[in-house]
Design an enzyme around this catalytic site. Structure first.
Site, PDB file in Angstrom:
ATOM      1  N   SER A  65      -1.720   9.195   1.390  1.00 19.79           N
ATOM      2  CA  SER A  65      -0.659   8.189   1.407  1.00 19.79           C
ATOM      3  C   SER A  65      -0.629   7.488   2.755  1.00 19.79           C
ATOM      4  O   SER A  65      -0.615   8.130   3.805  1.00 19.79           O
ATOM      5  CB  SER A  65       0.696   8.842   1.156  1.00 19.79           C
ATOM      6  N   GLU A 122       1.879  -3.376  -5.886  1.00 20.38           N
ATOM      7  CA  GLU A 122       3.168  -2.986  -5.295  1.00 20.38           C
ATOM      8  C   GLU A 122       3.676  -4.098  -4.393  1.00 20.38           C
ATOM      9  O   GLU A 122       3.229  -4.234  -3.256  1.00 20.38           O
ATOM     10  CB  GLU A 122       3.008  -1.681  -4.498  1.00 20.38           C
TER      11      GLU A 122
END
Ligand SMILES: [Zn+2]
Length: 286
Positions: free
Chosen positions: A197, A253
């Site tokens: 991440s 996103e």
């Protein structure tokens, strides 16, 4: 001059002529042969790109065989990224020495103990109400974000932080939850596995246009449009653009922004707006 002498001179000139012609032919043949040797160097077109890596040369050939519609440059970039292996198939450590330009993705992993040493808390004024545990960014990114948020609020297109730094453990928990709820395929589209991440870099922030937090509909707001036109001025890029899912591996996103510094963000915005950070990184920062 008698006849015999004249014949001798003519014969001599003919011999010199033949000699010159033969030498020229031999020389030309040699050049052609050299050219042939170059032409059978199968790596040659890949070598001419600006990011050729000797160690990847056979992967370029293999990838090109199945993707001959791509340019050599794209083949080299995609293989350098790791597209020929696929997501999470051939994982290497992320290079944190790259500082604010570190690349973390489905091919490059941060150590489970990695926590940036200059995390600072974003001021409440620039953050949604709630999510108190995810308000940290690295110092430069935090300063840049607060300035960007301030200007966006003044412009009446507010951008608030919703989720910034997340530790390895936190991400492990989030991925496990997603996995339970969605199954592997969907979970991988929506949530990074731990160590993969960008939020662990302390250089990434999810944003909202309201204090109550609305990142999932951020795409439909004026604030999103403002970010597309202005975030680069503060060093932020939209990290997971539409149409490039095959490279970054996540769904689009609209809310996820990454700090890469003003220089890189501006260059990407002005000159390479069609590239993901993966592509830009391997072309110019690797
Ligand atoms: Zn995010």
């Amino acid at each position: 001059m008698n006849k015999r002498k004249r014949i001798m001179i003519i014969l001599f000139l003919i011999l010199v002529g033949i000699f010159i012609i033969s030498m020229t032919t031999i020389f030309e043949n040699r050049i052609t042969n050299n050219k042939n040797i170059e032409e059978i160097d199968i790596y040659e077109p890949f070598k001419k790109t600006n990011n050729f890596k000797l160690s990847n040369r056979d992967r370029y050939i293999k990838y090109y065989e199945n993707h001959d519609y791509l340019s050599y440059e794209d083949v080299v970039t995609y293989v350098n990224i790791g597209l020929d292996y696929g997501f999470y198939k051939y994982i290497k450590p992320a290079d944190t020495k790259k500082g604010i330009n570190v690349l973390v993705n489905k091919y490059l992993k941060l150590d489970e103990n990695y926590i940036p040493n200059d995390l600072e808390k974003i001021d409440d004024y620039y953050f949604i109400n709630g999510n108190k545990n995810a308000r940290l960014l690295r110092r430069d990114a935090k300063i840049a974000f607060e300035k960007m948020s301030k200007d966006s609020i003044e412009n009446k297109t507010p951008v608030y932080g919703q989720s910034a730094f997340r530790s390895y453990d936190k991400q492990e928990y989030l991925y496990a939850e997603a996995l339970k709820k969605l199954g592997e395929e969907k979970a991988d589209l929506e949530t990074a596995r731990s160590g993969h991440s960008e939020h662990q870099t302390g250089l990434t922030i999810d944003v909202s246009s309201t204090k109550s937090g609305n990142m999932l509909v951020f795409e439909n707001t004026k604030s999103y449009k403002w970010m597309l036109d202005n975030s680069y001025k503060y060093g932020f890029i939209l990290r997971y653009p539409k149409g490039k899912e095959f490279i970054h591996g996540f769904m689009f996103e609209a809310w996820h922004f990454r700090y890469v510094g003003v220089k890189v963000a501006t260059d990407m915005h002005n000159n390479y707006s069609n590239l993901t950070y993966e592509e830009y990184f391997y072309k110019f920062l690797d």
